[in-house]
Scaffold this motif. Structure first.
Motif, short mmCIF file in Angstrom:
data_model
loop_
_atom_site.label_atom_id
_atom_site.label_comp_id
_atom_site.label_asym_id
_atom_site.label_seq_id
_atom_site.Cartn_x
_atom_site.Cartn_y
_atom_site.Cartn_z
N THR A 682 3.55 12.67 0.15
CA THR A 682 4.26 12.05 1.28
C THR A 682 4.38 12.97 2.48
N GLU A 704 7.18 1.46 -5.69
CA GLU A 704 8.00 0.98 -4.57
C GLU A 704 7.30 1.26 -3.24
N TYR A 705 6.64 2.42 -3.16
CA TYR A 705 5.93 2.80 -1.94
C TYR A 705 4.82 1.79 -1.63
N PHE A 706 4.02 1.48 -2.64
CA PHE A 706 2.93 0.53 -2.43
C PHE A 706 3.46 -0.86 -2.06
N THR A 708 6.33 -1.58 -0.57
CA THR A 708 6.89 -1.53 0.79
C THR A 708 5.79 -1.50 1.84
N GLU A 709 4.77 -0.67 1.61
CA GLU A 709 3.68 -0.57 2.58
C GLU A 709 2.89 -1.86 2.68
N THR A 710 2.71 -2.53 1.56
CA THR A 710 2.00 -3.81 1.57
C THR A 710 2.78 -4.85 2.37
N LYS A 712 4.94 -4.24 4.78
CA LYS A 712 4.86 -3.87 6.20
C LYS A 712 3.52 -4.31 6.79
N PHE A 713 2.46 -4.09 6.05
CA PHE A 713 1.12 -4.44 6.53
C PHE A 713 1.01 -5.95 6.75
#
Length: 871
Positions: A682, A704-706, A708-710, A712-713
Motif C-alpha cells: 500500500t 476489502e481493498y479489492f 472497495t476499489e472495484t 470506486k471504479f
C-alpha cells in the motif's frame, strides 16, 4: 594497560570464579515497558531477581552497554562539563542469583582491584550502609562492616546514608544496602592537604566511586514497605571508563584510550586543539561521548525520531551538533565521520558497530544536515526577534517557542542575545518549559499496586503456538491506574494461549470466561520481565475461580497472516534488491503490516511490482510451515536462518521456515502460505538515511481493498460519458481541465492588472508611509502576487487586503522591508491581531503574512482597524 585488556581481565577473573560470561544485552530495551534503555548491568537479569524465571547459571558476569539520559538516572546535562559523567558507558558486573552473598562479593572485588589490577590499596576507600531512622527503620549493615574491617583499616570505612548506600531498582522491586568502593587518584601533595575520606561522594573529579556492590535482600512494595526476599542476590557494577582512568594513570576518563582516538579525530576534522580552552574542551568531550551513545543506539535498532526512545537519541545527537556549531564553528555535518574511528576501536568487543557501520554513518549524517538547517532557520527567526525588540529583553514565551517549535537551543538563544546586548527572560522560559513537562508527566503518570499472588507462577507456560483456548487459573494480579488508560488490571495465568506483544507483533486480545459464565475481556497482552501479562478493564468477580481463556481467533489469524507475509517479503527484498537488505524494524497488526529495511534508494514502481509478485507466487505455491522450537542457535545460523539485529538470542532458538525463507522468530504464523490469500503493497517511503519502509495488507484487508476499489471504479465508470473506455474518457477530461485552467489564470492576471491600477490611485500617504486597504475579489495567490507587484512599484508600502473568495475570509498584509526595521511594523503580528475580527488566525514573515477565518462579515471591520497600526 589498554582498555581492551582491562575488559578481558575482568571477564577472565570471574570466569575463573565459575561465573558464566554472558554477552551484553542490547542497549535499547525490547520487553520491559518500565525502561526505554538499559541503564544498569542488572536490567537483563531482572526476571531472576523478581523470581519470574530461573537462570541457567547461578553466577554470571559481563560488560553491559548502558545509557543514562532519561528518568531517574539522567546525567545528560553533566556530560562534558566534568571528566567522569557519560551518556553511554560500559558497566562491568558480576551477579549471584541466590548463590554467594556479601562475603564472596567483597573478597573478590578487593582481590581483583588490588591483586590483579594492582590498584594501590592506600588509594581506596569503602562505604557501608549506616542504617536509617525513617519509616524503613533499617539497621546498619554490620555484616558488610565486619567483612570490610578484616580487609581494610577502619579509618578507610565510611558510613554511607540511604541516598548513597541503599540501592533500589525503582519505586518497587528488589533492593538492598550496598558497599561502594571509591578511589583517590590525586597527587600526594593534594592528599596531604585534604584526606580522601572527606571527599568521598562530594563530586570531586579525582575521588570517584569505581565499584558498587549491591546486596539485594529486600523487596520494596507499592505502599513503600520492605519485605525480605526469599533468596538473596548479588548485583555489582563497575564503571569501565573510570576503571581505565585509574589503571592508565590519567586524571580524566577522556584521557584514556577509550576516548583519545575520538578526540584526536575531532581535533583533525574541526582544526581545533583539546586541552587549551575550557569551552572547546567541553564541546569536544560532549561530541566524543555523544557519538558513542548515538552509534550504539542505532546499531541496536533505535533510530532518531520525534517520540519515545527515538526522541532521546535525537536529543543527544542534537546536543553534540549544537556544541560543535557554537564552540567549534562547525557549520557542516562532521560527526558521522567519527563512526569509522569508533568502529575500529570498539568493533572487536561489539561487532554490531562494524556490521551496522554504513547505516550508522548515513543516519547521523542526515540528522546532522537536518538540524543544521533547523539552526539556520532558528537564527533567522531570532534575528527578527532581536530587531523587533531593539535592545530589550527577549520574551520567555518567544524563547520557548524557538526551543519547542523549532528545536532552537535556549543556551544558543542566550549567547546570541548577549552578543546583541540583550537578555532572555529565563524565568518566563523556565515556567513555560515546566508547564510543558508537567503536562507530559501528568499524561503519563501511572500508579501500580503490588502483585496479589494466588499461585506459584514461576514456571508459567505459553501454549499459544498450538492452542487458542485453555483452562487457566489466575496466578497473580495487580491494579494499574493511569491518566491515559484509566483503571486496568494485569493478570498472570498459570499457563496461557495469549501471545504477548513482542518482535514487532501486537499482543492477542480475547476473553476470560468463569465457571458461571461471566466474561472478562482481555484488551491486550504484553510481556514484562518474562511474565505474560493479560490486561483487562475489570477484575473477575472471583479471582480464585477456574477460567476458560479464549484468544480472538479472527484477529490472531489475520495477525499471523501478516507476520508470515513479512518473512516472505524479507526474502523478496533480499532477492530483488540485493543481499545488503536487512530488517530494521517491523510492526505486525491484524489489519496491516509495516516493514523497515536497509536500502540505499527509493524502491521503484517496477521493483515494488516484482516484490508483490514474488510474495504472491509463494502464497500460490501453498508452502507449509516448518517450525523448530528448540534448535541450537549456531546450528540455525549455519542452516541459513536470519537473525535480526538488536535482538538478544539464547543458546536455543525457534526457527521458522517457509520454503527458502528461514528466520529466527518467536511470533505466530500461518500453517500454510495459502492462508494469506493475497499480498498488496500500500505504500513505500523513507524512514531515515538508508532506511526504507513498506506497508502492506493481506487476507481480509486485501479482500476489502479489492471490493472497495472495484466499487470506486464502477462509480467512476457510471459518471463518465464514454464508460466503455474509461481511461480515454479520463484523459480527455484532464486535457480539457488543463486548457480551462490556463484560460482562468490568464483572466485572473488581466483582472489583477486592472485592480493594481485602481489601487495605486487609492494609496493614502500617512506621514512617510504609503497606506492602502481594500476588499478584493481575488484568491489568496492572486492577492499575494498583487502585494509584491505593488511593493516593487511603491516605496514605504503598508497594505492590507481582504477577500471572501470561496466563502472563506482571508486577510493579507504586506509591509515594505525597510518599514519592518524602521517602524517596527510586523505583518505576522498585524494579521494575528486583525484575524480576531474574522474569527481566525494566521501568521507569516514580518514583511508578508496571511490570516484565514470563518467570519467573512468581519473583513470590513478588520480593514478599518488596519490604519490604527500606523497611528
Amino acid at each position: 594497560m589498554k582498555s581492551q585488556d582491562v575488559r578481558a581481565q575482568f571477564l577472565q577473573f570471574f570466569q575463573d570464579k565459575q561465573h558464566a560470561i554472558v554477552p551484553s544485552a542490547p542497549m535499547v530495551m525490547k520487553n520491559d515497558p518500565t525502561l526505554m534503555f538499559t541503564n544498569a548491568g542488572m536490567n537483563q537479569f531482572k526476571e531472576y531477581f523478581l523470581g519470574n524465571s530461573k537462570p541457567k547459571s547461578n553466577r554470571a558476569a559481563d560488560t553491559q552497554k548502558c545509557l543514562r539520559v532519561s528518568g531517574k538516572h539522567n546525567d545528560l546535562e553533566e556530560v562534558g562539563m566534568d571528566t567522569y559523567h557519560h551518556t553511554m558507558f560500559e558497566m562491568l558486573g558480576n551477579w549471584s542469583f541466590g548463590d554467594y552473598f556479601k562475603k564472596e562479593a567483597i573478597q573478590w572485588a578487593w582481590e581483583l582491584l588490588t591483586e590483579v589490577y594492582k590498584v594501590d590499596k592506600d588509594s581506596l576507600y569503602v562505604s557501608v550502609f549506616e542504617g536509617s531512622a525513617d519509616a524503613d527503620n533499617l539497621k546498619m549493615d554490620a555484616e558488610a562492616f565486619d567483612l570490610w574491617k578484616a580487609i581494610v583499616p577502619e579509618d578507610r570505612i565510611i558510613m554511607g546514608n540511604k541516598k548513597d548506600n541503599f540501592w533500589e531498582m525503582g519505586d518497587q522491586g528488589p533492593c538492598g544496602p550496598c558497599s561502594e568502593i571509591h578511589v583517590d587518584i590525586r597527587s600526594d601533595e593534594e592528599k596531604a592537604k585534604v584526606p580522601g575520606k572527606d571527599l568521598v561522594n562530594q563530586d570531586h573529579p579525582l575521588v570517584v566511586e569505581i565499584w558498587n556492590l549491591v546486596f539485594m535482600q529486600y523487596n520494596r512494595k507499592a505502599n513503600g514497605s520492605l519485605e525480605e526476599l526469599p533468596a538473596k542476590h548479588i548485583d555489582t557494577g563497575m564503571g569501565f571508563e573510570r576503571l581505565c582512568m585509574v589503571l592508565q594513570g590519567v586524571k580524566s576518563n577522556y584521557d584514556t584510550d577509550v576516548f583519545t582516538p575520538l578526540i584526536r579525530e575531532i581535533e583533525t576534522i574541526t582544526e581545533t586543539k583539546y586541552d587549551l580552552d575550557e569551552k572547546t574542551d567541553i564541546a569536544i568531550r560532549v561530541i566524543a561521548d555523544h557519538v558513542r551513545a548515538v552509534a550504539f543506539s542505532i546499531a541496536d535498532g533505535q533510530l532518531p525520531s520525534n517520540t519515545g526512545a527515538g526522541y532521546v537519541i535525537r536529543r543527544i545527537l542534537r546536543r553534540a551538533i549544537r556544541y560543535g556549531f557554537t564552540f567549534l564553528d562547525t557549520k557542516e555535518a562532521f560527526i558521522y565521520k567519527l563512526v569509522n574511528t569508533l568502529s575500529n576501536q570498539m568493533g572487536k568487543a561489539f561487532p554490531e558497530l562494524k556490521s551496522q557501520k554504513n547505516l550508522i554513518e548515513n543516519v547521523i549524517r542526515e540528522e546532522e544536515q537536518s538540524f543544521l538547517r533547523t539552526l539556520d532557520q532558528g537564527l533567522g527567526l531570532l534575528d527578527t526577534v532581536i530587531k523587533v525588540n531593539k535592545g530589550k529583553e527577549i520574551d520567555g514565551d518567544k524563547a520557548f517557542e524557538l526551543y519547542d517549535t523549532y528545536g532552537f537551543p535556549i543556551d544558543l538563544t542566550e549567547l546570541i542575545a548577549r552578543e546583541n546586548g540583550m537578555t532572555v527572560d529565563m524565568k518566563g522560559f523556565t515556567e513555560a518549559l515546566e508547564k510543558q513537562r508537567q503536562r507530559s508527566r501528568s499524561a503519563s503518570e501511572v500508579q501500580t499496586d503490588d502483585w496479589q499472588e494466588l499461585l506459584d507462577d514461576t514456571n508459567q507456560e505459553f501454549i499459544g503456538y498450538d492452542y487458542l483456548k485453555a483452562d487457566v487459573r489466575i496466578a497473580r494480579y495487580r491494579k494499574v491506574e493511569s491518566k491515559k488508560s484509566g483503571t486496568q488490571y494485569q493478570l498472570v495465568f498459570n499457563l496461557t494461549p495469549f501471545y504477548p506483544e513482542g518482535g514487532g507483533q501486537v499482543g492477542d486480545k480475547g476473553y476470560l470466561e468463569s465457571s458461571n459464565g461471566d466474561v472478562t475481556y482481555i484488551v491486550d497482552t504484553k510481556k514484562e520481565n518474562n511474565l505474560v501479562i493479560h490486561i483487562t478493564e475489570s477484575l473477575p468477580t472471583n479471582v480464585n475461580d477456574s477460567f476458560k481463556a479464549v484468544v480472538d481467533e479472527h484477529q490472531r489469524q489475520r495477525t499471523a497472516s501478516n507476520h508470515t507475509a513479512t518473512h516472505l517479503m524479507h526474502q523478496a527484498l533480499r532477492t530483488i534488491l540485493g543481499e545488503h537488505v536487512e530488517q530494521k524494524g517491523s510492526m505486525v497488526h491484524s489489519g496491516y503490516l509495516r516493514f523497515d529495511f536497509s536500502h540505499f534508494s527509493k524502491v521503484t514502481t517496477d521493483e515494488l511490482k516484482q516484490i508483490e509478485d514474488f510474495v504472491n507466487a509463494r502464497i500460490n505455491d501453498s508452502i507449509s510451515l516448518e517450525e523448530n522450537r528448540a534448535m541450537p542457535y549456531q546450528e540455525a545460523i549455519e542452516k541459513g536462518a536470519i537473525a535480526l539485529f538488536g535482538e538478544k538470542y539464547g543458546d536455543v532458538v525457534r526457527a521458522i521456515r517457509f520454503g527458502e525463507s528461514m528466520e529466527l522468530c518467536g511470533g505466530t504464523h500461518v500453517q500454510n502460505t495459502n492462508e494469506i490469500w493475497h499480498f498488496i503493497i500500500t505504500s513505500e517511503s523513507s524512514v531515515a538515511a538508508g532506511i526504507r519502509r513498506i506497508e502492506a495488507i493481506t487476507k481480509d484487508a486485501a479482500k476489502e481493498y479489492f471490493a472497495t476499489e472495484t466499487a470506486k471504479f464502477n462509480e467512476v465508470k457510471a459518471t463518465l460519458k464514454n464508460n466503455k473506455e474509461p481511461l480515454k474518457a479520463v484523459v480527455s477530461l484532464q486535457e480539457e481541465n488543463a486548457n480551462l485552467k490556463k484560460q482562468i489564470e490568464q483572466l485572473l492576471k488581466d483582472k489583477a492588472k486592472n485592480v493594481k491600477g485602481e489601487l495605486k490611485n487609492e494609496v493614502e500617504q500617512i506621514g512617510d508611509i504609503n497606506f492602502v486597504s481594500k476588499k478584493l475579489n481575488l484568491d489568496a495567490g492572486g492577492i499575494k502576487d498583487l502585494c509584491f507587484e505593488l511593493g516593487n512599484e511603491i516605496d514605504n508600502l503598508f497594505a492590507v487586503f481582504g477577500s471572501d473568495a470561496g466563502g472563506k475570509a482571508i486577510l493579507s498584509c504586506y509591509v515594505s522591508k525597510n518599514l519592518v526595521e524602521e517602524k517596527s511594523l510586523n505583518a505576522g503580528q498585524i494579521v494575528r491581531e486583525l484575524g480576531k475580527y474574522i474569527q481566525g488566525g494566521g501568521g507569516g514573515q514580518p514583511f508578508f503574512a496571511t490570516a484565514g477565518g470563518k467570519n467573512p462579515e468581519g473583513i470590513d471591520e478588520a480593514l478599518s482597524k488596519a490604519k490604527d497600526f500606523i497611528k
